[in-house]
Design a protein around this motif. Structure first.
Motif, short mmCIF file in Angstrom:
data_model
loop_
_atom_site.label_atom_id
_atom_site.label_comp_id
_atom_site.label_asym_id
_atom_site.label_seq_id
_atom_site.Cartn_x
_atom_site.Cartn_y
_atom_site.Cartn_z
N LEU A 117 41.28 63.00 55.47
CA LEU A 117 42.37 63.51 56.33
C LEU A 117 44.00 61.88 55.90
O LEU A 117 44.82 62.65 56.08
N GLY A 118 43.27 60.55 55.42
CA GLY A 118 43.95 59.30 55.81
C GLY A 118 44.99 59.71 56.96
O GLY A 118 45.59 58.41 56.83
N ILE A 119 44.07 59.52 58.14
CA ILE A 119 44.00 58.59 59.51
C ILE A 119 42.50 58.38 59.69
O ILE A 119 41.72 59.00 59.86
N SER A 120 42.68 56.62 60.27
CA SER A 120 41.35 56.11 60.49
C SER A 120 41.58 56.04 62.48
O SER A 120 42.38 55.56 62.80
N ALA A 168 42.70 68.84 75.32
CA ALA A 168 41.69 68.05 75.28
C ALA A 168 41.10 67.67 75.93
O ALA A 168 39.88 66.55 76.75
N GLU A 169 41.23 67.83 77.47
CA GLU A 169 41.49 67.93 79.26
C GLU A 169 39.76 68.83 78.73
O GLU A 169 38.87 67.98 79.94
N GLU A 170 39.83 69.05 78.29
CA GLU A 170 38.20 70.41 77.94
C GLU A 170 37.07 69.27 76.95
O GLU A 170 36.32 70.22 76.79
N ALA A 197 40.48 55.51 72.10
CA ALA A 197 41.41 56.21 71.29
C ALA A 197 41.14 57.68 71.48
O ALA A 197 42.49 57.87 71.84
N ALA A 198 40.37 57.91 72.10
CA ALA A 198 40.13 59.51 72.42
C ALA A 198 40.98 59.43 73.76
O ALA A 198 41.04 60.21 74.41
N ARG A 199 40.66 58.15 74.49
CA ARG A 199 41.25 58.36 76.13
C ARG A 199 42.37 58.94 76.06
O ARG A 199 43.42 59.69 76.60
N GLU A 200 43.31 57.53 75.04
CA GLU A 200 44.62 58.46 74.85
C GLU A 200 45.03 59.33 74.02
O GLU A 200 45.90 59.81 74.13
N PRO A 245 44.82 57.56 67.91
CA PRO A 245 44.33 58.88 68.87
C PRO A 245 44.36 60.00 67.98
O PRO A 245 44.25 60.67 68.12
N ASP A 246 45.50 59.99 66.37
CA ASP A 246 45.57 61.28 66.35
C ASP A 246 44.81 61.64 65.48
O ASP A 246 44.86 62.76 64.93
N ILE A 247 44.48 60.69 65.05
CA ILE A 247 42.42 61.57 64.84
C ILE A 247 41.76 62.40 65.46
O ILE A 247 41.23 63.43 64.77
N PHE A 248 41.67 62.07 66.53
CA PHE A 248 41.09 62.42 67.22
C PHE A 248 42.01 64.21 67.30
O PHE A 248 41.92 65.03 67.81
N ARG A 249 43.19 63.65 67.94
CA ARG A 249 44.66 65.22 68.32
C ARG A 249 43.71 66.17 66.69
O ARG A 249 44.51 66.74 67.24
#
Length: 236
Positions: free
Chosen positions: A160-163, A181-183, A197-200, A167-171
């Motif tokens: 992906l190029g994101i680590s 996200a809220e689910e 990061a996930a919370r963000e 938080p963008d990796i979760f997005r």
């Protein structure tokens, strides 16, 4: 016990599905102690850090399975210790095999148990994704372990190029799965890389609090904290 109302789970891999909360520095150290190679832990830890830097330099091929991946990492560790005079060259192959066998057997045992958990979650109609800081070969690793079919999306940071802890990796996973996200709950062993990061990113969080490289000293505000990944079924 507090229950989480979620429809989706994003799992971490390293330190989570493969070791059930044990950081890989500790997994390797257990294997060193079980081998015939005697080394001070602080010197081992220096070699572990040096090997990780080499692993990040694109040395892992996309077709490497997990055993080949950790074999490469252990080889780098032992090369570092050999260069410092802690290991004779003619003993490297023997110790490499001892350490590899011990670590990989434990991983196989953990993955077998994780597969049961993943199937249980899928049977409950919970959608699953995987988000990992890995080396570009995560799809191959999951295929060889026989658990690829459980995941709707697999995010490998190198591909992906994101680590994490970005938080963008979760997005990216949330967007790829077309979910909210809220689910969604993120399950991981690293408080900073996974939970914060996930919370963000707006997700709920489940922290596998196990044996870490260094103890987390901040406020433990994860939605659910456990010492065993298999207990997460109790919070759904």
């Amino acid at each position: 016990m507090k229950k989480l109302d979620i429809k989706n789970i994003l799992f971490d891999f390293g330190g989570t599905l493969d070791t059930n909360g044990i950081h890989w520095s500790e997994m390797y150290w257990d294997a060193y102690e079980a081998s015939t190679f005697s080394i001070d832990k602080k010197e081992y830890e220096k070699a572990y850090v040096a090997a990780n830097k080499k692993m990040a330099d694109g040395q892992i091929q996309k077709d490497y399975d997990f055993k080949k991946t950790i074999e490469t990492q252990i080889s780098y560790q032992l090369a570092e210790l050999m260069n410092k005079g802690y290991l004779a060259e003619n003993k490297k192959s023997q110790h490499l095999q001892e350490i590899l066998d011990h670590a990989y057997i434990r991983v196989q045992q953990n993955i077998s148990k994780s597969a049961v958990l993943l199937k249980t979650l899928k049977d409950k109609n919970i959608r699953l994704g995987l988000v990992s800081n890995f080396h570009g070969n995560m799809p191959k690793v999951l295929e060889v372990f026989g658990i690829a079919q459980f995941f709707d999306v697999v995010i490998d940071s190198t591909l992906l190029g994101i680590s994490k802890p970005d938080p963008d990796i979760f997005r990216a996973a949330i967007k790829a799965m077309n979910i909210k996200a809220e689910e969604t709950a993120v399950v991981g062993d690293s408080y900073t890389r996974d939970i914060e990061a996930a919370r963000e990113a707006g997700c709920k969080t489940i922290w596998i609090k196990g044996r870490s490289w260094s103890a987390y000293t901040g406020n433990e505000t994860a939605d659910f904290i456990t010492d065993d990944i298999h207990k997460i079924i109790n919070t759904l």
